[in-house]
Design a protein around this motif. Sequence first.
Motif, PDB file in Angstrom:
ATOM      1  N   GLU A   1     -24.696 -27.951  58.840  1.00 25.92           N
ATOM      2  CA  GLU A   1     -24.223 -29.154  58.142  1.00 25.92           C
ATOM      3  C   GLU A   1     -23.068 -29.760  58.900  1.00 25.92           C
ATOM      4  O   GLU A   1     -22.173 -29.047  59.377  1.00 25.92           O
ATOM      5  CB  GLU A   1     -23.732 -28.803  56.733  1.00 25.92           C
ATOM      6  CG  GLU A   1     -24.832 -28.835  55.691  1.00 25.92           C
ATOM      7  CD  GLU A   1     -24.264 -28.921  54.274  1.00 25.92           C
ATOM      8  OE1 GLU A   1     -24.545 -29.908  53.581  1.00 25.92           O
ATOM      9  OE2 GLU A   1     -23.566 -27.983  53.867  1.00 25.92           O
ATOM     10  N   THR A   2     -23.062 -31.079  58.985  1.00 27.60           N
ATOM     11  CA  THR A   2     -21.933 -31.734  59.630  1.00 27.60           C
ATOM     12  C   THR A   2     -21.606 -33.045  58.919  1.00 27.60           C
ATOM     13  O   THR A   2     -22.422 -33.572  58.168  1.00 27.60           O
ATOM     14  CB  THR A   2     -22.189 -31.937  61.134  1.00 27.60           C
ATOM     15  OG1 THR A   2     -20.965 -32.297  61.767  1.00 27.60           O
ATOM     16  CG2 THR A   2     -23.217 -33.014  61.389  1.00 27.60           C
ATOM     17  N   PHE A   3     -20.409 -33.549  59.182  1.00 30.35           N
ATOM     18  CA  PHE A   3     -19.886 -34.694  58.425  1.00 30.35           C
ATOM     19  C   PHE A   3     -19.403 -35.758  59.399  1.00 30.35           C
ATOM     20  O   PHE A   3     -18.631 -35.464  60.306  1.00 30.35           O
ATOM     21  CB  PHE A   3     -18.711 -34.235  57.555  1.00 30.35           C
ATOM     22  CG  PHE A   3     -19.093 -33.142  56.589  1.00 30.35           C
ATOM     23  CD1 PHE A   3     -19.408 -33.440  55.275  1.00 30.35           C
ATOM     24  CD2 PHE A   3     -19.171 -31.826  57.013  1.00 30.35           C
ATOM     25  CE1 PHE A   3     -19.778 -32.436  54.391  1.00 30.35           C
ATOM     26  CE2 PHE A   3     -19.549 -30.814  56.138  1.00 30.35           C
ATOM     27  CZ  PHE A   3     -19.846 -31.113  54.822  1.00 30.35           C
ATOM     28  N   LEU A   4     -19.862 -36.961  59.215  1.00 31.05           N
ATOM     29  CA  LEU A   4     -19.518 -38.036  60.146  1.00 31.05           C
ATOM     30  C   LEU A   4     -19.154 -39.290  59.380  1.00 31.05           C
ATOM     31  O   LEU A   4     -19.922 -39.753  58.536  1.00 31.05           O
ATOM     32  CB  LEU A   4     -20.727 -38.358  61.040  1.00 31.05           C
ATOM     33  CG  LEU A   4     -21.382 -37.187  61.774  1.00 31.05           C
ATOM     34  CD1 LEU A   4     -22.793 -37.544  62.190  1.00 31.05           C
ATOM     35  CD2 LEU A   4     -20.548 -36.820  62.978  1.00 31.05           C
ATOM     36  N   THR A   5     -17.996 -39.816  59.687  1.00 29.77           N
ATOM     37  CA  THR A   5     -17.610 -41.080  59.063  1.00 29.77           C
ATOM     38  C   THR A   5     -17.696 -42.171  60.119  1.00 29.77           C
ATOM     39  O   THR A   5     -17.195 -42.005  61.229  1.00 29.77           O
ATOM     40  CB  THR A   5     -16.168 -40.991  58.523  1.00 29.77           C
ATOM     41  OG1 THR A   5     -16.151 -40.012  57.488  1.00 29.77           O
ATOM     42  CG2 THR A   5     -15.712 -42.330  57.961  1.00 29.77           C
ATOM     43  N   ILE A   6     -18.359 -43.284  59.773  1.00 25.39           N
ATOM     44  CA  ILE A   6     -18.340 -44.408  60.707  1.00 25.39           C
ATOM     45  C   ILE A   6     -17.605 -45.574  60.057  1.00 25.39           C
ATOM     46  O   ILE A   6     -17.502 -45.659  58.839  1.00 25.39           O
ATOM     47  CB  ILE A   6     -19.760 -44.816  61.168  1.00 25.39           C
ATOM     48  CG1 ILE A   6     -20.644 -45.176  59.990  1.00 25.39           C
ATOM     49  CG2 ILE A   6     -20.413 -43.703  61.962  1.00 25.39           C
ATOM     50  CD1 ILE A   6     -21.990 -45.675  60.433  1.00 25.39           C
ATOM     51  N   GLY A   7     -17.061 -46.428  60.888  1.00 20.50           N
ATOM     52  CA  GLY A   7     -16.187 -47.478  60.383  1.00 20.50           C
ATOM     53  C   GLY A   7     -14.766 -46.956  60.350  1.00 20.50           C
ATOM     54  O   GLY A   7     -14.520 -45.766  60.519  1.00 20.50           O
ATOM     55  N   SER A   8     -13.809 -47.873  60.123  1.00 19.75           N
ATOM     56  CA  SER A   8     -12.408 -47.469  60.256  1.00 19.75           C
ATOM     57  C   SER A   8     -11.701 -47.281  58.923  1.00 19.75           C
ATOM     58  O   SER A   8     -10.525 -46.970  58.875  1.00 19.75           O
ATOM     59  CB  SER A   8     -11.668 -48.517  61.093  1.00 19.75           C
ATOM     60  OG  SER A   8     -11.845 -49.777  60.483  1.00 19.75           O
ATOM     61  N   GLN A   9     -12.442 -47.466  57.824  1.00 18.20           N
ATOM     62  CA  GLN A   9     -11.812 -47.276  56.510  1.00 18.20           C
ATOM     63  C   GLN A   9     -11.856 -45.798  56.125  1.00 18.20           C
ATOM     64  O   GLN A   9     -12.437 -44.982  56.819  1.00 18.20           O
ATOM     65  CB  GLN A   9     -12.538 -48.122  55.460  1.00 18.20           C
ATOM     66  CG  GLN A   9     -12.653 -49.590  55.809  1.00 18.20           C
ATOM     67  CD  GLN A   9     -11.351 -50.342  55.623  1.00 18.20           C
ATOM     68  OE1 GLN A   9     -10.591 -50.066  54.716  1.00 18.20           O
ATOM     69  NE2 GLN A   9     -11.096 -51.300  56.505  1.00 18.20           N
ATOM     70  N   GLU A  10     -11.273 -45.498  54.990  1.00 16.18           N
ATOM     71  CA  GLU A  10     -11.175 -44.099  54.589  1.00 16.18           C
ATOM     72  C   GLU A  10     -12.429 -43.608  53.896  1.00 16.18           C
ATOM     73  O   GLU A  10     -13.064 -44.340  53.133  1.00 16.18           O
ATOM     74  CB  GLU A  10      -9.990 -43.920  53.635  1.00 16.18           C
ATOM     75  CG  GLU A  10      -8.716 -44.365  54.283  1.00 16.18           C
ATOM     76  CD  GLU A  10      -7.531 -43.527  53.882  1.00 16.18           C
ATOM     77  OE1 GLU A  10      -7.707 -42.523  53.170  1.00 16.18           O
ATOM     78  OE2 GLU A  10      -6.424 -43.894  54.292  1.00 16.18           O
ATOM     79  N   SER A  11     -12.755 -42.367  54.161  1.00 20.60           N
ATOM     80  CA  SER A  11     -13.865 -41.764  53.436  1.00 20.60           C
ATOM     81  C   SER A  11     -13.370 -40.522  52.716  1.00 20.60           C
ATOM     82  O   SER A  11     -12.463 -39.836  53.184  1.00 20.60           O
ATOM     83  CB  SER A  11     -14.997 -41.387  54.393  1.00 20.60           C
ATOM     84  OG  SER A  11     -14.654 -40.234  55.136  1.00 20.60           O
ATOM     85  N   PHE A  12     -13.973 -40.284  51.586  1.00 22.37           N
ATOM     86  CA  PHE A  12     -13.704 -39.057  50.843  1.00 22.37           C
ATOM     87  C   PHE A  12     -15.055 -38.507  50.402  1.00 22.37           C
ATOM     88  O   PHE A  12     -15.781 -39.145  49.652  1.00 22.37           O
ATOM     89  CB  PHE A  12     -12.799 -39.345  49.644  1.00 22.37           C
ATOM     90  CG  PHE A  12     -12.474 -38.119  48.825  1.00 22.37           C
ATOM     91  CD1 PHE A  12     -12.592 -36.845  49.349  1.00 22.37           C
ATOM     92  CD2 PHE A  12     -12.040 -38.247  47.520  1.00 22.37           C
ATOM     93  CE1 PHE A  12     -12.301 -35.724  48.603  1.00 22.37           C
ATOM     94  CE2 PHE A  12     -11.731 -37.132  46.748  1.00 22.37           C
ATOM     95  CZ  PHE A  12     -11.869 -35.873  47.297  1.00 22.37           C
TER      96      PHE A  12
END
Lengths: 436, 250
Positions: free
Chosen positions: A200-211
Amino acid sequence: MNTVENIKEQLNRLYSDKKESGLHAIRQNAFLQFDKLGIPGVRHEEWKYTRINALFNKEFRFPYTESNLLRNDWQSLRLPGADDAHELVFVNGIFSPELSVLRRPGDLVLLPLEEAANSEQYAKTIAANLGHSSRYAKDGINALNTAWMYGGLFVHVQEKHQTAHPVYIYHITDTRKGNVLSQPRSLVHLGRASGLKVVETFLTIGSQESFTNQVIELIVEEDAQLEYYKIQNDGLHASQVSTTHVRQTGKSFAHTVTISLNGNLVRNNLNIVMEAPHCESHLYGLYLLKGHSHIDNHTLVDNVQPHCFSNELYKGVLDEHATGVFNGKIFVRQDAQKTNAYQSNKNILLSDTATVNTKPQLEIFADDVKCSHGCTIGSIDTEAMFYLKSRGITEKNARSLLMHAFAEDVLENIKLPFIRSYVDQLISERLEFDLL
Amino acid sequence: MLKISNLHARIEEKQILKGINLEIKPGEVHAIMGPNGSGKSTLASVLAGREHFEVTEGSVTFDGKDLLELAPEERAGEGLFLAFQYPVEIPGLTTTNFIKTAVNEVRKYRGQEPLDAVGFLKLMKEKMALMEMDQSLLSRSLNEGFSGGEKKRNEIFQMAMLEPKLAILDETDSGLDIDAIRIVANGVNRFRNENNAVLVITHYQRLLDYIVPDFVHVLYNGRIVKSGTRELALELEEKGYDFIKSEVAV
């Protein structure tokens, strides 16, 4: 309106649409739990060092439709070895059949969680197992995921089937239109004498915050073998609470490795529940953080039945202002005689401003058991540094080699070669090893 | 090549070296002998740049450069090598990975191209054969679980790989049986040529039966109190260090 009020309103709207779902009752129950327990603050014993509530002061979007993410958007983010893996993709917490790929039909059964809950074949499995993790979580975070459970996934491995390909699960959060709270949910069922490897892996794209508030429950039946890897190397604007709940319902084998290399705030809950005699489990973890990153590993091994074995090794290297928390619980129930349970947590602090809080917690109600625990916090070995430097190795590379060497007895437990070399490369980059 | 002048050094408040003078020229082998606590290992540590030793007076030049101004890794790059009395065990770092990094760092410092995988492997196999080392040691963690003899052979192997100008052997014979001493000495003798030099630090003269020194110095109470040729070592062996102590007292 604050975030919690906003969540409740959105949940109510979701429920009015989805009343017919087989998951409606469990979601509503969880909603009541969430309403009662709320977001844990620092006075909550399990959240003493991890300030999760501050994250909820931000405004988040709660998309429950799929984003318009295209395959190309994340193509470059695929993990090494992906061409030989089943790839399961969640976008903003919702399983995306369009982006996902099954390498070999029949190797796995994949169903939307809602559909599986309503199906004749799997309804019983779902009813017996979905939400089992909530018995071990005494806070509103787990309940929130369950209350929101939408676009979840059910994975089933047939009895006696050894899957031909590993399963890569990507949790992608698309923040290009604003801050996003995503809550992926999955239930993985390993039938009797089956075998499965999960990454499992976690990727955020874009520059805003993710939770990301994620829950995965893995049910391991008799004689089944699970290998599970969690790789966390998301951006500094990404936070997550990631719960991995392994339930060994028969004599079986579970092997887990959790690697945390980057992120804003990362909280991992890893539960291993050994409900049958002669279960075996291994829990390995490595966290290597700098900047202002915060990592919290809460692990729990519950020995319910006799003759079970568990071995746990978590290692951490914290630099700059990074903070780490390790909390390792081992329960040995009254009937769990002849339990063997070992736990070790070792830390290196590379700066005066990095901190770690480590706490082993053993609760033993049986009298014929072997349990051990230990934790260390140290700094870099100066004699080893001098040895490497006296051979011409620069300070930076010497430090990098020593930290990598420190991590080795965790890393050697990554049995998928592509993932092993990927993690090695990430670590060398993180440690700024100059490859010459 | 190496010129030590009036070297004074201390660790914390304790003055250990009290005015050492020594010059080593290319092609020479020097031995420093002395009783326990005379400052032998301190001298090796100061030359290699170990922390916590403070030079209070004097100078050391190495091929014209001020050695004491250089970091340990720069000293290695310039061609100084210290074979440790107690080689460090590093679990998780393979011998191969370690030596490959070291060789290429030193080559980089000397303005040479890094060795390619084939060239490196060839060199490594050749030097391991010289030191009669088992290939299996390469994939094992550095020095971890090595016997005393394997550790010391590994030190000389590293020396052979790094090709220093000056090799300092700090009590390399301690804890070795006669076969291991012979292998270690053979490695050193094969390494020797007219352009490099060796400084052997030892308590006993038996290593000097195999690595024959051109000069022998006796270190006592932080100073070189006597210098001579190989015969001095034999005399010390025969009479013990007490004879030096009484001579110095007079």
